[in-house]
Design a protein around this motif. Structure first.
Motif, PDB file in Angstrom:
ATOM      1  N   PRO B 109       4.686  -4.065  -9.709  1.00 45.12           N
ATOM      2  CA  PRO B 109       4.008  -2.771  -9.916  1.00 45.12           C
ATOM      3  C   PRO B 109       3.674  -2.120  -8.567  1.00 45.12           C
ATOM      4  CG  PRO B 109       2.458  -4.568 -10.248  1.00 45.12           C
ATOM      5  CD  PRO B 109       3.799  -5.204  -9.970  1.00 45.12           C
ATOM      6  N   TRP B 110       3.266  -0.846  -8.593  1.00 41.11           N
ATOM      7  CA  TRP B 110       2.685  -0.239  -7.384  1.00 41.11           C
ATOM      8  C   TRP B 110       1.509  -1.121  -6.985  1.00 41.11           C
ATOM      9  CZ3 TRP B 110       6.720   2.236  -7.259  1.00 41.11           C
ATOM     10  CH2 TRP B 110       6.956   3.586  -7.494  1.00 41.11           C
ATOM     11  N   ARG B 111       1.360  -1.370  -5.710  1.00 43.61           N
ATOM     12  CA  ARG B 111       0.196  -2.166  -5.292  1.00 43.61           C
ATOM     13  C   ARG B 111      -0.707  -1.334  -4.384  1.00 43.61           C
ATOM     14  NH1 ARG B 111       0.863  -7.096  -7.449  1.00 43.61           N
ATOM     15  NH2 ARG B 111       2.967  -8.013  -7.503  1.00 43.61           N
ATOM     16  N   SER B 112      -1.912  -1.044  -4.904  1.00 39.40           N
ATOM     17  CA  SER B 112      -2.918  -0.313  -4.140  1.00 39.40           C
ATOM     18  C   SER B 112      -4.245  -0.532  -4.840  1.00 39.40           C
ATOM     19  CB  SER B 112      -2.589   1.186  -4.136  1.00 39.40           C
ATOM     20  OG  SER B 112      -3.740   1.924  -3.801  1.00 39.40           O
ATOM     21  N   ALA B 113      -5.307  -0.670  -4.038  1.00 39.97           N
ATOM     22  CA  ALA B 113      -6.634  -0.862  -4.644  1.00 39.97           C
ATOM     23  C   ALA B 113      -7.005   0.330  -5.518  1.00 39.97           C
ATOM     24  CB  ALA B 113      -7.673  -1.049  -3.542  1.00 39.97           C
ATOM     25  N   ALA B 114      -6.477   1.503  -5.168  1.00 34.33           N
ATOM     26  CA  ALA B 114      -6.816   2.700  -5.937  1.00 34.33           C
ATOM     27  C   ALA B 114      -5.980   2.827  -7.217  1.00 34.33           C
ATOM     28  CB  ALA B 114      -6.623   3.942  -5.072  1.00 34.33           C
ATOM     29  N   PHE B 115      -4.977   1.965  -7.375  1.00 39.88           N
ATOM     30  CA  PHE B 115      -4.116   1.963  -8.571  1.00 39.88           C
ATOM     31  C   PHE B 115      -4.184   0.602  -9.273  1.00 39.88           C
ATOM     32  CE2 PHE B 115      -0.710   5.045  -6.561  1.00 39.88           C
ATOM     33  CZ  PHE B 115      -1.535   6.122  -6.783  1.00 39.88           C
ATOM     34  N   LYS B 119      -1.261  -3.508 -17.000  1.00 39.55           N
ATOM     35  CA  LYS B 119      -0.548  -4.654 -17.570  1.00 39.55           C
ATOM     36  C   LYS B 119       0.849  -4.705 -16.950  1.00 39.55           C
ATOM     37  CE  LYS B 119       0.750  -6.757 -21.986  1.00 39.55           C
ATOM     38  NZ  LYS B 119       0.825  -6.532 -23.443  1.00 39.55           N
ATOM     39  N   ASP B 120       1.324  -5.877 -16.624  1.00 45.21           N
ATOM     40  CA  ASP B 120       2.659  -6.073 -16.051  1.00 45.21           C
ATOM     41  C   ASP B 120       2.945  -5.050 -14.939  1.00 45.21           C
ATOM     42  OD1 ASP B 120       2.884  -8.133 -17.860  1.00 45.21           O
ATOM     43  OD2 ASP B 120       4.027  -6.956 -19.314  1.00 45.21           O
ATOM     44  N   LEU B 121       3.814  -4.069 -15.263  1.00 45.25           N
ATOM     45  CA  LEU B 121       4.253  -3.128 -14.230  1.00 45.25           C
ATOM     46  C   LEU B 121       3.557  -1.768 -14.329  1.00 45.25           C
ATOM     47  CD1 LEU B 121       8.059  -3.996 -14.502  1.00 45.25           C
ATOM     48  CD2 LEU B 121       6.434  -4.854 -12.806  1.00 45.25           C
ATOM     49  N   ALA B 122       2.631  -1.636 -15.265  1.00 45.97           N
ATOM     50  CA  ALA B 122       1.936  -0.353 -15.450  1.00 45.97           C
ATOM     51  C   ALA B 122       0.620  -0.343 -14.679  1.00 45.97           C
ATOM     52  CB  ALA B 122       1.662  -0.114 -16.935  1.00 45.97           C
ATOM     53  N   VAL B 123       0.389   0.744 -13.942  1.00 42.25           N
ATOM     54  CA  VAL B 123      -0.855   0.856 -13.168  1.00 42.25           C
ATOM     55  C   VAL B 123      -1.622   2.118 -13.552  1.00 42.25           C
ATOM     56  CG1 VAL B 123       0.122  -0.403 -11.209  1.00 42.25           C
ATOM     57  CG2 VAL B 123       0.217   2.105 -11.222  1.00 42.25           C
ATOM     58  N   ASP B 124      -2.885   2.167 -13.134  1.00 44.64           N
ATOM     59  CA  ASP B 124      -3.766   3.299 -13.425  1.00 44.64           C
ATOM     60  C   ASP B 124      -3.762   4.258 -12.229  1.00 44.64           C
ATOM     61  OD1 ASP B 124      -5.796   5.064 -13.862  1.00 44.64           O
ATOM     62  OD2 ASP B 124      -7.319   3.547 -14.335  1.00 44.64           O
ATOM     63  N   ARG B 125      -3.176   5.443 -12.423  1.00 44.03           N
ATOM     64  CA  ARG B 125      -3.100   6.419 -11.328  1.00 44.03           C
ATOM     65  C   ARG B 125      -4.041   7.601 -11.559  1.00 44.03           C
ATOM     66  NH1 ARG B 125       3.357   6.653 -11.769  1.00 44.03           N
ATOM     67  NH2 ARG B 125       2.672   6.192 -13.886  1.00 44.03           N
ATOM     68  N   SER B 126      -5.079   7.400 -12.374  1.00 44.55           N
ATOM     69  CA  SER B 126      -5.952   8.532 -12.705  1.00 44.55           C
ATOM     70  C   SER B 126      -6.685   9.080 -11.477  1.00 44.55           C
ATOM     71  CB  SER B 126      -6.937   8.157 -13.809  1.00 44.55           C
ATOM     72  OG  SER B 126      -7.637   6.987 -13.462  1.00 44.55           O
ATOM     73  N   ALA B 127      -6.699   8.303 -10.372  1.00 48.66           N
ATOM     74  CA  ALA B 127      -7.305   8.809  -9.137  1.00 48.66           C
ATOM     75  C   ALA B 127      -6.652  10.128  -8.727  1.00 48.66           C
ATOM     76  CB  ALA B 127      -7.149   7.771  -8.018  1.00 48.66           C
ATOM     77  N   PHE B 128      -5.355  10.263  -8.968  1.00 51.28           N
ATOM     78  CA  PHE B 128      -4.649  11.502  -8.609  1.00 51.28           C
ATOM     79  C   PHE B 128      -5.191  12.693  -9.410  1.00 51.28           C
ATOM     80  CE2 PHE B 128      -0.249  10.142  -6.691  1.00 51.28           C
ATOM     81  CZ  PHE B 128      -0.910   9.586  -5.599  1.00 51.28           C
ATOM     82  N   ASP B 129      -5.444  12.455 -10.689  1.00 50.01           N
ATOM     83  CA  ASP B 129      -6.001  13.547 -11.506  1.00 50.01           C
ATOM     84  C   ASP B 129      -7.365  13.972 -10.984  1.00 50.01           C
ATOM     85  OD1 ASP B 129      -3.890  13.691 -13.350  1.00 50.01           O
ATOM     86  OD2 ASP B 129      -4.711  12.055 -14.554  1.00 50.01           O
ATOM     87  N   LYS B 178       1.587   1.099   4.093  1.00 45.89           N
ATOM     88  CA  LYS B 178       0.896  -0.172   4.333  1.00 45.89           C
ATOM     89  C   LYS B 178      -0.616  -0.009   4.235  1.00 45.89           C
ATOM     90  CE  LYS B 178       1.371   0.285   9.388  1.00 45.89           C
ATOM     91  NZ  LYS B 178       0.137   0.236  10.107  1.00 45.89           N
ATOM     92  N   ASN B 179      -1.091   1.247   4.381  1.00 44.38           N
ATOM     93  CA  ASN B 179      -2.530   1.505   4.259  1.00 44.38           C
ATOM     94  C   ASN B 179      -2.925   2.025   2.878  1.00 44.38           C
ATOM     95  OD1 ASN B 179      -2.606   1.082   7.107  1.00 44.38           O
ATOM     96  ND2 ASN B 179      -2.008   3.233   7.388  1.00 44.38           N
ATOM     97  N   SER B 180      -1.937   2.151   1.974  1.00 43.73           N
ATOM     98  CA  SER B 180      -2.180   2.797   0.674  1.00 43.73           C
ATOM     99  C   SER B 180      -2.797   4.177   0.844  1.00 43.73           C
ATOM    100  CB  SER B 180      -3.098   1.941  -0.207  1.00 43.73           C
ATOM    101  OG  SER B 180      -2.434   0.805  -0.625  1.00 43.73           O
ATOM    102  N   SER B 181      -2.244   4.945   1.730  1.00 38.78           N
ATOM    103  CA  SER B 181      -2.768   6.293   1.939  1.00 38.78           C
ATOM    104  C   SER B 181      -2.151   7.260   0.933  1.00 38.78           C
ATOM    105  CB  SER B 181      -2.440   6.764   3.355  1.00 38.78           C
ATOM    106  OG  SER B 181      -2.681   8.148   3.469  1.00 38.78           O
ATOM    107  N   ALA B 182      -2.972   8.216   0.501  1.00 45.15           N
ATOM    108  CA  ALA B 182      -2.480   9.222  -0.451  1.00 45.15           C
ATOM    109  C   ALA B 182      -2.275  10.574   0.232  1.00 45.15           C
ATOM    110  CB  ALA B 182      -3.465   9.362  -1.604  1.00 45.15           C
TER     111      ALA B 182
END
Lengths: 670, 254
Positions: B109-115, B119-129, B178-182
């Protein structure tokens, strides 16, 4: 007496909407704050409605099954959005857009609704530009237009091949602005599983939190279904994988009539199926027909490379059959013509189920113009093509890239291979002029309703309708009903068990919640042998073969029996793994496929009853000598609105279509 | 002609499985045979999931929707790269002809503390919203617009704004960094609106609010490695980050 009242205002066609809009009951700002509106779906219709209603002061909740409202499938619309701006000075007008849409829909849409759509079309462009939507511009800084099918003016606004994306992101940003200011509560990764009605009035919904599996009750004074179309009933379509009919279907089973379910749009220019693994089909925008010429070899089974087939041995069959509109005939006409050539044995590619969409001619034309602009004397053919490709790339670059990713072929060098695919559904929940369904308080907007496109939608009209419904229609028409809610609330304010006090504590919510929880457990407990996916594929094949581009009595009768058998098999042998209290995409899909199976049967029933051909509905028994759709205006100039009575049991209601402004005629694009 | 006659591949897949955001995850290995090179990467996953279901095992959860590279929902980290080995494509548009027979493919999956992983390969990207909700818009209520052609926009500005607006919000930039910058995501929206006349009124306030929201979500800092631009499926340019930094500086000196 008919159960259907379309509530079209009286008066001349060009004054119906303006007069109605100025006289509809209003809700005062203080009362708006106490009214809650649930919006299901966050595409163009849902996002624009939710944002606008929140701006007006209503309390809004938005639900979408995706992880963000920005991902609704409106995002994938490519070519453009129509508006009667007449910026090109080519004779466009509100009336002409109205006329083109009625004719394009093969005289099976409502005049009142369509005229309103044409009237507000210009406001949409203004609103989107004000939001910062970067629509294409000319060098002078003015907006650019292109042509689309079924019209002879240039009224389509666009943003490269990503118009839907840009319009949706505009509506999404307006929505997020309201989320940020606390006027909208966003429930993403939520799926609506039922509408809750009390005494026949919509009072809320049951939704499942798709991450935790939790079943939730939500109260609303009005519920707006902006949940898109049902093309995925065919398994393969240009719809997104998650696009589904569940919200609309559950509403149908709670009393909302389903209008013209058999009206399906098969889009002529899609990338052909490449094998059994195919999970979805990809559209190549209709805008490509501006610059692409469609042809097949004149000789059957011609296996030469397309570039080796000389000009005189090519059959530009659309230009041959329809000289006035040529490659820009409406979608239903273009699709049938492609099918006719392929069925007759002139198809190309390995499957022989494809035709060519060729850009060489116009690439050269652009190249010559560029050479003149740049003052290049006697350019070589190579130079001309190089310059032309630059122009084509700017116009359609993303589409050409997409084609190359999927097929592994370079469309700048060889013609695209295309074939028709299911794209849009004109049918949907029956709504009146206010966009209210036959269930009080329950509305349907955008593709989810049946209203504006008749039996065939013209290109670049879906974005127009979604945004018209959301930005400019529902904000006015919802007041007609909500003003009565204000009166009711005031009358019931001392009642201890009023719905306003109980809200989701009303027993109807608990009953609906239990029903949906039981349904989910039922899926998990069948423990059969076949995957949800396999049932969906089988349903899709039945629908495509027997209720697709050409339909006949025998095929439709067989299809109904086959679908009924499939439904029984599904409920006894489907295998859904995992549990209810977790993120479980397979379980979500089980619910959607169960509803598609029921819908498929109704579509076939509708197609069987409509003993005529019109627009996208082509009954082989009803065609002209030239193979064109043959309508029966005496017996079928009505909307078929189906009322759910139980499993495999529907009652037909008819809304007569009256043409007071446009003379109903045989559609001709010759 | 290249339709429908691709060759077939035998592959080893190492896929990240994780029950939910709280559980520990691990890799699971699967063998796949007879994968057509005409399949998309996600269709290969469909085949795998059908196989798992037939064996009575739970399917692998992954996000996907439009499957035509525009909705931004698909999000697989393939062999150490967001959206896999090909430049300028999303996972759904990656086709198996980009792989060779016998390949081992590692999917995370995407790996970032903010994401956080759902489950499995699905992540939460609601931070973008939430970042968009903080200021990624022009404040114009419905009904307030003037005629669209009253706002003249030079074609070059419109094209540049469109280039930034083409962002699909998939989060590959964050996953690549590498910094998980958005920064690439945020700067694309800041740029689009800063480049257009309609965006001028709220220009300063917008960049301040959006950067503040971005920091609050726990994304890392930008150290100009350029991985985001290299992995962006829509070719969003690093120039947007430079522009956002200028906007931020200008906005900080009132």
């Amino acid at each position: 007496m008919s159960k259907l009242d379309s509530k079209i205002p009286e008066g001349p066609i060009d004054q119906k909407w303006t007069k109605y809009r100025s006289t509809v009951p209003l809700v005062n700002p203080a009362n708006k704050r106490s009214l809650e509106v649930l919006v299901v779906g966050s595409g163009l219709a849902g996002a624009s409605a939710a944002a606008t209603l929140a701006e007006m002061g209503y309390k809004v909740k938005v639900f979408c099954f995706q992880d963000s409202p920005r991902r609704a499938h409106s995002i994938a619309a490519q070519g453009g959005v129509n508006a009667a701006k007449n910026y090109q000075n080519d004779g466009d007008s509100t009336y002409r857009l109205f006329y083109d849409t009625i004719k394009g829909g093969d005289y099976r849409a409502r005049e009142g609704n369509v005229h309103r759509l044409a009237e507000v079309s210009s406001n949409i462009i203004d609103q989107c530009v004000a939001q910062g939507v970067p629509l294409a511009r000319e060098y002078g800084g003015l907006l650019s237009n292109r042509s689309f099918g079924g019209t002879q003016v240039q009224r389509t606004f666009y943003a490269a091949g990503q118009t839907g994306q840009q319009l949706l992101l505009g509506a999404y940003s307006a929505l997020q602005r309201q989320v940020g200011s606390g006027n909208v509560t966003l429930c993403s990764r939520h799926e609506m599983l039922d509408v809750v009605t009390i005494d026949g009035v919509a009072r809320g919904i049951i939704a499942r939190n798709l991450v935790t599996g939790e079943m939730e009750k939500h109260f609303g004074h009005a519920v707006l279904l902006c949940t898109g179309g049902y093309g995925n009933v065919f398994y393969l379509s240009t719809n997104a994988m998650g696009s589904n009919v569940t919200a609309a279907w559950k509403a149908h089973k709670k009393g909302a009539f389903f209008g013209n379910p058999c009206y399906t749009q098969i889009h002529p220019t899609c990338i052909p199926v490449s094998g059994d693994h195919q999970s979805k089909l990809t559209l190549m925008s209709e805008s490509l027909r501006n610059d692409g010429r469609i042809w097949v070899p004149k000789k059957k089974d011609d296996n030469r490379k397309p570039t080796d087939i000389p000009e005189e041995e090519r059959d530009y069959y659309l230009e041959r059959r329809y000289p006035a509109f040529g490659n820009l005939v409406p979608r239903d006409v273009a699709s049938r013509a492609a099918k006719e050539r392929c069925d007759a044995g002139y198809g190309v590619g390995n499957s022989k189920m494809a035709v060519y969409l060729d850009f060489a001619f116009n690439t050269a034309r652009y190249g010559r113009t560029e050479a003149t602009k740049r003052n290049i004397q006697n350019p070589s053919q190579e130079e001309i093509m190089r310059l032309g490709k630059e122009v084509v790339k700017e116009k359609y670059g993303n589409l050409f890239d997409m084609y190359q990713q999927i097929t592994g072929e370079n469309p700048y060098e060889v013609p695209m291979r295309i074939y028709p695919a299911v794209h849009y559904t004109m049918g949907g929940l029956w709504v009146d002029y206010n966009l209210m369904t036959t269930v009080k308080g329950l509305y349907a907007l955008g593709e989810a309703n049946f209203s504006d496109h008749g039996a065939n939608r013209l290109g670049a009209s879906a974005l127009m309708q979604g945004l018209a419904d959301g930005y400019f229609v529902i904000p006015y028409t919802i007041g007609v009903y909500l003003s009565t809610e204000v009166t009711r609330m005031s009358a019931e304010k001392d009642k201890t068990d009023s719905i306003d006090k109980l809200k989701t504590k009303h027993p109807a919510f608990d009953a609906a919640l239990k029903e949906q929880t039981d349904l989910i457990n039922k899926f998990l407990n069948i423990k059969g042998t076949k995957s949800v996916e396999s049932f969906h594929k089988r349903l899709g094949l039945i629908m495509w073969n027997k209720c697709g581009m050409a339909r006949n009595k025998q095929g439709l009768t067989e299809a109904i029996a086959e679908i009924q058998a499939l439904r029984k098999e599904f409920w006894s042998d489907v295998r859904v793994l995992g549990s209810a209290d977790e993120f479980n995409p397979d379980l979500e899909k089980a619910g959607r496929v169960a509803d598609f199976i029921e819908l498929g049967e109704l579509m076939c029933k509708d197609a069987l009853h409509r003993e005529e051909s019109c627009g996208g509905h082509f009954r082989e028994e009803h065609q002209t000598e030239e193979g064109e759709a043959k309508r029966d205006d005496v017996n079928f100039a009505y909307v078929a609105a189906w009322e759910y009575k139980g499993v495999s049991d529907w009652e037909l209601n008819k809304e007569e279509l009256k043409y007071e402004n446009i003379k109903i005629a045989q559609r001709s694009y010759k | 002609m290249g339709s429908g006659h691709g060759t077939e591949l035998n592959l080893t897949l190492k896929v990240w499985r994780q029950k939910n955001s709280k559980a520990a995850g691990s890799f699971e290995t699967h063998q796949l045979t007879g994968i057509s090179t005409d399949m998309s990467f996600l269709e290969m996953f469909d085949v795998l999931n059908e196989k798992l279901i037939s064996e009575g095992k739970e399917a692998i959860a992954f996000d996907h929707d439009c499957r035509e590279g525009i909705c931004g929902m698909c999000s697989m980290y393939i062999n150490g790269r967001p959206h896999g080995p090909k430049q300028g494509v999303t996972t759904c548009q990656l086709h198996m002809r980009s792989f060779k027979n016998g390949d081992t493919i590692v999917v995370e999956p995407w790996r970032s503390a903010a994401f956080p992983v759902i489950k499995d390969l699905a992540v939460d990207r609601s931070a973008f919203d939430r970042i968009i909700a903080s200021g990624g818009y022009i404040s114009v209520n419905t009904g307030n617009a003037q005629d669209a052609n009253n706002i003249l926009i030079p074609k070059t500005d419109a094209d540049e704004a469109f280039g930034a607006a083409a962002c699909i919000g998939c989060g590959a930039c964050v996953a690549a960094c590498k910094n998980s910058s958005a920064m690439l995501f945020v700067s694309a929206k800041v740029s689009q609106l800063a480049l257009l006349p309609q965006g001028q009124v709220e220009r300063k306030e917008r960049v301040l609010k959006m950067v503040e929201a971005m920091d609050a979500e726990g994304f890392g800092n930008c150290t100009n490695t350029g991985a985001c631009e290299a992995e962006c499926p829509k070719g969003i340019s690093l120039e947007n980050i430079a522009r956002m930094n200028r906007e931020l500086t200008a906005a900080s000196f009132k």
